[in-house]
Write a protein that holds these residues in place. Structure first.
Motif, PDB file in Angstrom:
ATOM      1  N   MET A   1       0.866  -1.243  -0.073  1.00  0.00           N
ATOM      2  CA  MET A   1      -0.032   0.189  -0.133  1.00  0.00           C
ATOM      3  C   MET A   1       0.882   1.398  -0.032  1.00  0.00           C
ATOM      4  SD  MET A   1      -3.136   0.662   2.536  1.00  0.00           S
ATOM      5  CE  MET A   1      -2.563   1.150   3.976  1.00  0.00           C
ATOM      6  N   SER A   2       0.607   1.989  -1.046  1.00  0.00           N
ATOM      7  CA  SER A   2       1.398   3.343  -1.216  1.00  0.00           C
ATOM      8  C   SER A   2       0.889   4.549  -0.444  1.00  0.00           C
ATOM      9  CB  SER A   2       1.685   3.555  -2.449  1.00  0.00           C
ATOM     10  OG  SER A   2       1.248   4.818  -2.860  1.00  0.00           O
ATOM     11  N   GLU A   3       1.593   5.457   0.192  1.00  0.00           N
ATOM     12  CA  GLU A   3       1.264   6.656   0.954  1.00  0.00           C
ATOM     13  C   GLU A   3       0.976   7.716   0.099  1.00  0.00           C
ATOM     14  OE1 GLU A   3       2.791   8.005   4.618  1.00  0.00           O
ATOM     15  OE2 GLU A   3       4.310   6.198   4.657  1.00  0.00           O
ATOM     16  N   GLU A   4       0.040   8.429   0.372  1.00  0.00           N
ATOM     17  CA  GLU A   4      -0.412   9.468  -0.761  1.00  0.00           C
ATOM     18  C   GLU A   4       0.817  10.541  -0.538  1.00  0.00           C
ATOM     19  OE1 GLU A   4      -3.530  13.059  -0.726  1.00  0.00           O
ATOM     20  OE2 GLU A   4      -3.810  11.456   0.729  1.00  0.00           O
ATOM     21  N   LYS A   5       1.065  11.255  -1.665  1.00  0.00           N
ATOM     22  CA  LYS A   5       2.087  12.017  -1.829  1.00  0.00           C
ATOM     23  C   LYS A   5       1.605  13.571  -1.577  1.00  0.00           C
ATOM     24  CE  LYS A   5       6.039   9.941  -2.928  1.00  0.00           C
ATOM     25  NZ  LYS A   5       7.163   9.738  -2.200  1.00  0.00           N
ATOM     26  N   ILE A   6       2.223  14.349  -0.596  1.00  0.00           N
ATOM     27  CA  ILE A   6       1.645  15.721  -0.358  1.00  0.00           C
ATOM     28  C   ILE A   6       2.833  16.556  -0.769  1.00  0.00           C
ATOM     29  CG2 ILE A   6      -0.177  15.110   1.159  1.00  0.00           C
ATOM     30  CD1 ILE A   6       1.704  15.801   3.306  1.00  0.00           C
ATOM     31  N   THR A   7       2.402  17.937  -0.861  1.00  0.00           N
ATOM     32  CA  THR A   7       3.443  18.977  -1.417  1.00  0.00           C
ATOM     33  C   THR A   7       3.431  20.094  -0.104  1.00  0.00           C
ATOM     34  OG1 THR A   7       2.455  18.842  -3.474  1.00  0.00           O
ATOM     35  CG2 THR A   7       4.052  20.780  -2.982  1.00  0.00           C
ATOM     36  N   CYS A   8       4.807  20.396   0.097  1.00  0.00           N
ATOM     37  CA  CYS A   8       5.494  21.110   0.840  1.00  0.00           C
ATOM     38  C   CYS A   8       4.952  22.451   0.473  1.00  0.00           C
ATOM     39  CB  CYS A   8       6.917  21.220   1.199  1.00  0.00           C
ATOM     40  SG  CYS A   8       7.575  22.580   2.384  1.00  0.00           S
ATOM     41  N   ALA A   9       4.281  23.304   1.504  1.00  0.00           N
ATOM     42  CA  ALA A   9       3.458  24.730   1.029  1.00  0.00           C
ATOM     43  C   ALA A   9       4.850  25.737   0.819  1.00  0.00           C
ATOM     44  CB  ALA A   9       2.705  25.099   2.375  1.00  0.00           C
ATOM     45  N   TYR A  10       6.032  25.411   1.541  1.00  0.00           N
ATOM     46  CA  TYR A  10       6.803  26.382   1.361  1.00  0.00           C
ATOM     47  C   TYR A  10       7.684  26.307   0.087  1.00  0.00           C
ATOM     48  CZ  TYR A  10      10.737  29.334   2.782  1.00  0.00           C
ATOM     49  OH  TYR A  10      11.879  30.263   2.911  1.00  0.00           O
ATOM     50  N   CYS A  11       8.201  25.168  -0.149  1.00  0.00           N
ATOM     51  CA  CYS A  11       9.108  24.843  -1.130  1.00  0.00           C
ATOM     52  C   CYS A  11       8.615  23.880  -2.234  1.00  0.00           C
ATOM     53  CB  CYS A  11      10.652  24.207  -0.715  1.00  0.00           C
ATOM     54  SG  CYS A  11      10.219  22.405   0.005  1.00  0.00           S
ATOM     55  N   GLY A  12       7.538  23.386  -2.408  1.00  0.00           N
ATOM     56  CA  GLY A  12       7.027  22.434  -3.235  1.00  0.00           C
ATOM     57  C   GLY A  12       7.446  21.131  -3.348  1.00  0.00           C
ATOM     58  N   ASN A  13       8.294  20.705  -2.565  1.00  0.00           N
ATOM     59  CA  ASN A  13       8.815  19.212  -2.657  1.00  0.00           C
ATOM     60  C   ASN A  13       7.748  18.353  -2.218  1.00  0.00           C
ATOM     61  OD1 ASN A  13      11.260  19.985  -3.274  1.00  0.00           O
ATOM     62  ND2 ASN A  13      12.299  19.989  -1.105  1.00  0.00           N
ATOM     63  N   GLU A  14       7.571  17.232  -3.050  1.00  0.00           N
ATOM     64  CA  GLU A  14       6.805  16.251  -2.571  1.00  0.00           C
ATOM     65  C   GLU A  14       7.279  15.362  -1.354  1.00  0.00           C
ATOM     66  OE1 GLU A  14       5.855  13.460  -5.675  1.00  0.00           O
ATOM     67  OE2 GLU A  14       4.404  14.663  -6.677  1.00  0.00           O
ATOM     68  N   ILE A  15       6.355  15.141  -0.417  1.00  0.00           N
ATOM     69  CA  ILE A  15       6.669  14.273   0.882  1.00  0.00           C
ATOM     70  C   ILE A  15       5.527  13.378   1.043  1.00  0.00           C
ATOM     71  CG2 ILE A  15       8.207  16.148   2.129  1.00  0.00           C
ATOM     72  CD1 ILE A  15       5.779  17.363   3.432  1.00  0.00           C
ATOM     73  N   THR A  16       5.712  12.413   1.950  1.00  0.00           N
ATOM     74  CA  THR A  16       4.378  11.551   2.476  1.00  0.00           C
ATOM     75  C   THR A  16       4.054  12.194   3.692  1.00  0.00           C
ATOM     76  OG1 THR A  16       6.074  10.287   3.978  1.00  0.00           O
ATOM     77  CG2 THR A  16       5.675   9.725   1.507  1.00  0.00           C
ATOM     78  N   GLY A  17       2.907  11.804   4.209  1.00  0.00           N
ATOM     79  CA  GLY A  17       2.337  12.131   5.422  1.00  0.00           C
ATOM     80  C   GLY A  17       2.974  11.994   6.541  1.00  0.00           C
ATOM     81  N   ASN A  18       3.815  10.845   6.626  1.00  0.00           N
ATOM     82  CA  ASN A  18       4.521  10.350   7.786  1.00  0.00           C
ATOM     83  C   ASN A  18       5.662  11.397   8.006  1.00  0.00           C
ATOM     84  OD1 ASN A  18       2.677   8.480   8.442  1.00  0.00           O
ATOM     85  ND2 ASN A  18       4.095   6.999   7.486  1.00  0.00           N
ATOM     86  N   ASP A  19       6.209  11.963   6.990  1.00  0.00           N
ATOM     87  CA  ASP A  19       7.326  12.987   6.882  1.00  0.00           C
ATOM     88  C   ASP A  19       7.055  14.333   6.958  1.00  0.00           C
ATOM     89  OD1 ASP A  19       9.097  10.447   6.790  1.00  0.00           O
ATOM     90  OD2 ASP A  19       9.065  10.891   4.685  1.00  0.00           O
ATOM     91  N   SER A  20       5.644  14.690   7.162  1.00  0.00           N
ATOM     92  CA  SER A  20       5.513  16.218   6.961  1.00  0.00           C
ATOM     93  C   SER A  20       5.243  16.619   8.495  1.00  0.00           C
ATOM     94  CB  SER A  20       3.757  16.073   6.485  1.00  0.00           C
ATOM     95  OG  SER A  20       3.065  15.723   7.147  1.00  0.00           O
TER      96      SER A  20
END
Length: 50
Positions: A1-20
């Motif tokens: 099961m893959s985690e949803e990718k989200i985008t940092c509001a500051y720099c635009g890098n893609e991250i996962t929910g666990n790393d945010s």
């Protein structure tokens, strides 16, 4: 099961929910109005300080 990718509001890098570092806007009468996600605590602080 893959985690949803989200985008940092500051720099635009893609991250996962666990790393945010999320920031939730809202209040008891309004509920949650907006959630911003950041890739690091320093990006969160810089974004919210401006």
């Amino acid at each position: 099961m893959s985690e949803e990718k989200i985008t940092c509001a500051y720099c635009g890098n893609e991250i996962t929910g666990n790393d945010s570092w999320p920031h939730v806007d809202g209040g008891p009468n309004m509920g949650v109005t907006k959630i911003d996600y950041f890739c690091s605590e320093s990006h969160k602080i810089t974004f919210l300080s401006s």
